[in-house]
Design an enzyme around this catalytic site. Structure first.
Site, short mmCIF file in Angstrom:
data_model
loop_
_atom_site.label_atom_id
_atom_site.label_comp_id
_atom_site.label_asym_id
_atom_site.label_seq_id
_atom_site.Cartn_x
_atom_site.Cartn_y
_atom_site.Cartn_z
N LEU A 6 -72.08 3.67 17.66
CA LEU A 6 -71.36 2.64 18.41
C LEU A 6 -71.48 2.95 19.89
CD1 LEU A 6 -68.17 2.27 16.17
CD2 LEU A 6 -70.39 1.11 16.00
N ALA A 8 -71.47 0.16 22.51
CA ALA A 8 -71.42 -1.15 23.16
C ALA A 8 -70.41 -1.23 24.30
CB ALA A 8 -71.09 -2.24 22.13
N GLY A 9 -69.51 -0.26 24.38
CA GLY A 9 -68.39 -0.39 25.31
C GLY A 9 -68.75 -0.06 26.75
N GLN A 78 -73.33 -6.39 20.15
CA GLN A 78 -71.94 -6.81 20.04
C GLN A 78 -71.56 -7.45 21.38
OE1 GLN A 78 -68.96 -3.70 19.87
NE2 GLN A 78 -67.48 -4.99 18.78
N THR A 84 -63.62 -1.92 15.94
CA THR A 84 -64.65 -1.09 15.32
C THR A 84 -65.32 -1.76 14.12
OG1 THR A 84 -62.81 0.02 14.19
CG2 THR A 84 -63.75 1.12 16.11
N HIS A 308 -75.00 19.39 54.40
CA HIS A 308 -74.55 20.71 54.82
C HIS A 308 -73.04 20.81 55.04
CE1 HIS A 308 -76.30 18.27 58.01
NE2 HIS A 308 -75.36 18.71 58.81
#
Length: 393
Positions: A6, A8-9, A78, A84, A308
């Site tokens: 999973l 897709a988020g 998705q 889920t 620097h």
């Protein structure tokens, strides 16, 4: 067996680091977060990887391609993140037998995933210090019979770690009703699996979800600690590398530099002269660290410049950030309490006594900028020379 990853988020709690990068593709040591998940599945013997993608999906596709480590890869989209079960349902057309579900923004110890794959059907479990924050497993001996979400008085510290292996028949059980949270939950699918199959649990030796910026620091601390020394880049004879340090081919270390591992300096990065890098630090590809800079326990993403006389501690810098000379990050409160950060409008304790700043892609600081602990600079943010910043910008 196929493995659904999973991925897709967007990761809204991880902003601004996810402004252009999906959370599962944020760097953890030498690879994206979800690549650690994919590697665990490949090592456990999966026959195919199916990535469920959505937000910034091309980043996932470009990294994994059509084959990853000898295993074929497929993709399912998705379009909306509605839970889920909804995510797994997006991959349904690719499934033709038993399948595993792993979360692309979680880290698992690979040996435990191998055990999980061997125990199918099964679910990954973890012994949590605060089980009431999770779904607690209901067990009958070694068999799992249910999951109770965030009980006030949990009867055990054994919680669901999300990862699971389901029978092929579960492919037809993904059309669940929306939960009270307004999402299609995989736990409703699991309830039916528990009712019709004997489901075992596999305790994970180590597991963590990576949902907020300081958890990305923790994830890198975990994976950088596993490094074995490897030096392929151009390192000056007058530089000193201590402990497990990786310098990839194409990186350059100037005279006077001290690097204390665990640390990874990726291809194209340039460090020094007289810089000091220490404490679980990742310098991404083509990062430039200037004269007498100190970077401690931080993640510095690709093409960022820390010129620097600057100090960066316990911080996360996104891509193409430019810190003006003499920029100083404060990473410790005077009252010694854990540093707080604002996440989705709410002040949240990071649980970390030492924690610096989170800087979004393309941000720039003026010379001699001072940044207070827990400050977040959004994508493209700017500070003026000699400015002290104690609020998010």
């Amino acid at each position: 067996m196929q493995t659904i990853v999973l991925a897709a988020g967007e990761g809204t709690r991880m902003r601004p680091l996810t402004a252009h990068t999906p959370k599962p593709m944020l760097p953890v040591a030498d690879r994206p977060l979800c690549a650690h998940t994919a590697d665990a599945a490949v090592a456990a013997g999966t026959d195919e990887l199916v990535f469920v993608v959505g937000y910034e999906a091309d980043a996932v596709r470009e990294h994994f391609g059509e084959e990853y480590r000898g295993v074929p890869v497929a993709y399912a989209t998705q379009d909306e993140q509605l839970g889920t079960a909804h995510a797994v349902r997006a991959a349904r057309e690719h499934l033709d037998g038993e399948f595993a579900v792993l979360y692309g923004d979680d880290l698992y110890d690979p040996a435990s995933i191998e055990q999980l794959f061997a125990s199918r059907p099964g679910i990954a479990a973890y012994r949590a210090e605060n089980p009431s924050n999770y779904g607690v497993l209901d067990t009958d001996g070694d068999r799992v019979v249910g999951v109770t979400e965030k009980p006030d008085e949990p009867e055990t510290d054994l919680v669901s770690a999300g990862a699971c292996v389901l029978p092929g028949e579960a492919r037809e059980w993904l059309d669940v009703e929306k939960s009270a949270r307004g999402e299609y939950e995989l736990t409703d699918v699991l309830d039916r699996v528990f009712a019709e199959y004997e489901v075992s649990y596999t305790p994970l030796d180590r597991w963590m979800g990576v949902g907020r910026p300081w958890e990305l620091l923790t994830a890198n601390e975990w994976k950088l600690a596993d490094l074995e020394r490897r030096v392929e880049g151009d390192v000056s004879e007058r530089a000193e590398l201590r402990g497990p340090v990786v310098v990839e081919e194409g990186a350059a270390i100037e005279p006077g530099v001290v690097v204390e591992g665990p640390a990874m300096i990726r291809s194209g990065a340039h460090v020094g002269p007289n810089a000091y890098v220490r404490g679980a630090t990742l310098l991404g590809e083509r990062v430039r660290v200037g004269h007498s800079v100190e970077i401690k326990n931080s993640v510095v993403m690709a093409e960022t410049h820390v010129p620097h006389l600057s100090y960066v501690g316990d911080s996360l810098l996104g891509r193409e950030v430019n810190l003006g000379a003499g920029t100083t990050v404060a990473n410790l409160r005077h009252d010694d309490k854990p540093v707080k950060q604002t996440v989705k409008g709410e002040r949240v304790s990071t649980g970390r006594r030492k924690y610096g700043v989170v800087v979004g892609d393309g941000a720039k600081t003026g010379i001699h900028t001072a940044l207070h602990p827990g400050v977040v600079l959004s994508t493209g943010a700017r500070t003026m020379p000699n400015e002290t910043v104690d609020r998010d910008r």
